[in-house]
Motif scaffolding. Structure first.
Motif, PDB file in Angstrom:
ATOM      1  N   SER A  82      -3.665  -6.825  -6.987  1.00  0.00           N
ATOM      2  CA  SER A  82      -3.496  -5.390  -6.767  1.00  0.00           C
ATOM      3  C   SER A  82      -4.870  -4.759  -6.631  1.00  0.00           C
ATOM      4  O   SER A  82      -5.790  -5.106  -7.363  1.00  0.00           O
ATOM      5  N   ILE A  83      -4.998  -3.818  -5.709  1.00  0.00           N
ATOM      6  CA  ILE A  83      -6.304  -3.127  -5.614  1.00  0.00           C
ATOM      7  C   ILE A  83      -6.314  -1.867  -6.463  1.00  0.00           C
ATOM      8  O   ILE A  83      -7.307  -1.145  -6.484  1.00  0.00           O
ATOM      9  N   GLY A  84      -5.248  -1.593  -7.180  1.00  0.00           N
ATOM     10  CA  GLY A  84      -5.234  -0.409  -8.049  1.00  0.00           C
ATOM     11  C   GLY A  84      -3.815  -0.092  -8.439  1.00  0.00           C
ATOM     12  O   GLY A  84      -2.870  -0.488  -7.755  1.00  0.00           O
ATOM     13  N   ARG A  85      -3.688   0.657  -9.518  1.00  0.00           N
ATOM     14  CA  ARG A  85      -2.346   0.969 -10.015  1.00  0.00           C
ATOM     15  C   ARG A  85      -1.771   2.197  -9.324  1.00  0.00           C
ATOM     16  O   ARG A  85      -1.643   3.271  -9.905  1.00  0.00           O
ATOM     17  N   TYR A  86      -1.532   2.029  -8.025  1.00  0.00           N
ATOM     18  CA  TYR A  86      -0.865   3.031  -7.218  1.00  0.00           C
ATOM     19  C   TYR A  86      -0.161   2.253  -6.117  1.00  0.00           C
ATOM     20  O   TYR A  86      -0.488   1.095  -5.867  1.00  0.00           O
ATOM     21  N   VAL A  87       0.808   2.888  -5.480  1.00  0.00           N
ATOM     22  CA  VAL A  87       1.586   2.152  -4.493  1.00  0.00           C
ATOM     23  C   VAL A  87       1.230   2.604  -3.083  1.00  0.00           C
ATOM     24  O   VAL A  87       1.353   3.783  -2.752  1.00  0.00           O
ATOM     25  N   LEU A  88       0.763   1.662  -2.278  1.00  0.00           N
ATOM     26  CA  LEU A  88       0.505   1.911  -0.860  1.00  0.00           C
ATOM     27  C   LEU A  88       1.777   1.580  -0.089  1.00  0.00           C
ATOM     28  O   LEU A  88       2.673   0.917  -0.615  1.00  0.00           O
ATOM     29  N   SER A  89       1.845   2.001   1.164  1.00  0.00           N
ATOM     30  CA  SER A  89       3.055   1.693   1.935  1.00  0.00           C
ATOM     31  C   SER A  89       3.122   0.233   2.324  1.00  0.00           C
ATOM     32  O   SER A  89       4.148  -0.227   2.820  1.00  0.00           O
TER      33      SER A  89
HETATM   34  N1  ADE Z   1       0.759  -3.019  -1.795  1.00  0.00           N
HETATM   35  C1  ADE Z   1       1.172  -1.769  -2.072  1.00  0.00           C
HETATM   36  N2  ADE Z   1       0.386  -1.187  -2.984  1.00  0.00           N
HETATM   37  C2  ADE Z   1      -0.585  -2.091  -3.289  1.00  0.00           C
HETATM   38  C3  ADE Z   1      -1.685  -2.091  -4.175  1.00  0.00           C
HETATM   39  N3  ADE Z   1      -1.958  -1.035  -4.930  1.00  0.00           N
HETATM   40  N4  ADE Z   1      -2.442  -3.198  -4.239  1.00  0.00           N
HETATM   41  C4  ADE Z   1      -2.151  -4.268  -3.483  1.00  0.00           C
HETATM   42  N5  ADE Z   1      -1.124  -4.330  -2.642  1.00  0.00           N
HETATM   43  C5  ADE Z   1      -0.347  -3.258  -2.540  1.00  0.00           C
END
Ligand code: ADE
Length: 237
Positions: free
Chosen positions: A135-142
């Motif tokens: 994970s690149i961070g505790r948030y949600v990407l699309s």
């Molecule tokens: N895919 C959606 N959000 C992500 C995140 N925060 N880090 C890695 N992959 C992701």
């Protein structure tokens, strides 16, 4: 290094590989390929996802789709692929990406990166094909594409040829040279601007003092001594 990124949006990476620092590493022998997950899907109409068993919102990337894509690309069963290369699934719930992990991955001869979309991956992909979830961070990407670019950027800039000066990556934020601390502040001309002077020590020409000052500032930033260096509003003048 040999980098393969499996994605539903391979064209996003055309921009990434055209950036100069990435180009430099590719010219020095690293290979980065964006592989379309739809290309070998066994499903009709280029379908790659399905609704989650048990109900719930969103769509899940199917295990048979990832199996076919990896099989077609590597000509081997993806279950055994992970004994020969790191296979990384990007997910908001994975191991948090940091400089230590970037350095660890930069030592690998080959990486496979899986970008999820929608609600993510069928868990059997993680269980049977993958060595790491990141994970690149505790948030949600699309989706995982931007996360893949972040990971690739941080890894590639550690490889020979990425940066103009060989020292640039040695003494940067979070490196061993700085005991894992953030980098010290930088200043350039003009030496004074709107009454804001550059710290006198940096103009002194005394390399020993400059080194001590930088180490101190880096350690202070690591200890979170100044809100203006990290989170929070800037401190009052
Ligand atoms: N895919 C959606 N959000 C992500 C995140 N925060 N880090 C890695 N992959 C992701």
């Amino acid at each position: 290094m040999d980098l393969d990124v499996f994605t539903l949006f391979p064209e996003w990476f055309d921009w990434f590989v055209a950036q100069r620092h990435v180009r430099n590493v590719l010219d020095a022998g690293t290979r980065l390929r964006a592989v379309d997950l739809r290309e070998h899907t066994p499903l009709r109409g280029g379908r790659v996802d399905d609704t989650p068993f048990g109900g719930g919102a969103g769509m899940v990337i199917r295990v048979d789709v990832v199996d076919s894509a990896l099989q077609a690309h590597y000509g081997t069963d993806p279950v055994t692929l992970r004994s020969s290369r790191r296979v990384i699934a990007l997910s908001p719930s994975g191991r948090l990406f940091d400089d230590a992990l970037a350095a660890e991955l930069a030592d690998e001869p080959a990486l496979t990166i899986l970008c999820g979309r929608y609600e993510g991956f069928d868990e059997r992909i993680i269980e049977h094909f993958v060595t790491d979830t990141v994970s690149i961070g505790r948030y949600v990407l699309s989706g995982g594409e931007l996360a893949a670019m972040v990971l690739c950027d941080a890894v590639l800039r550690k490889l020979p040829g990425a940066l103009g000066h060989s020292e640039s990556a040695v003494e940067e934020s979070f490196s061993d040279a700085l005991d894992g601390n953030p980098e010290y502040p930088h200043y350039t001309r003009p030496a004074s601007y709107r009454g804001w002077p550059v710290p006198e020590v940096l103009l002194s020409g005394d390399h020993g003092r400059i080194r001590r000052w930088r180490t101190e500032r880096s350690a202070a930033r690591g200890a979170g001594a100044r809100p203006a260096d990290g989170v929070g509003p800037p401190s009052a003048p």
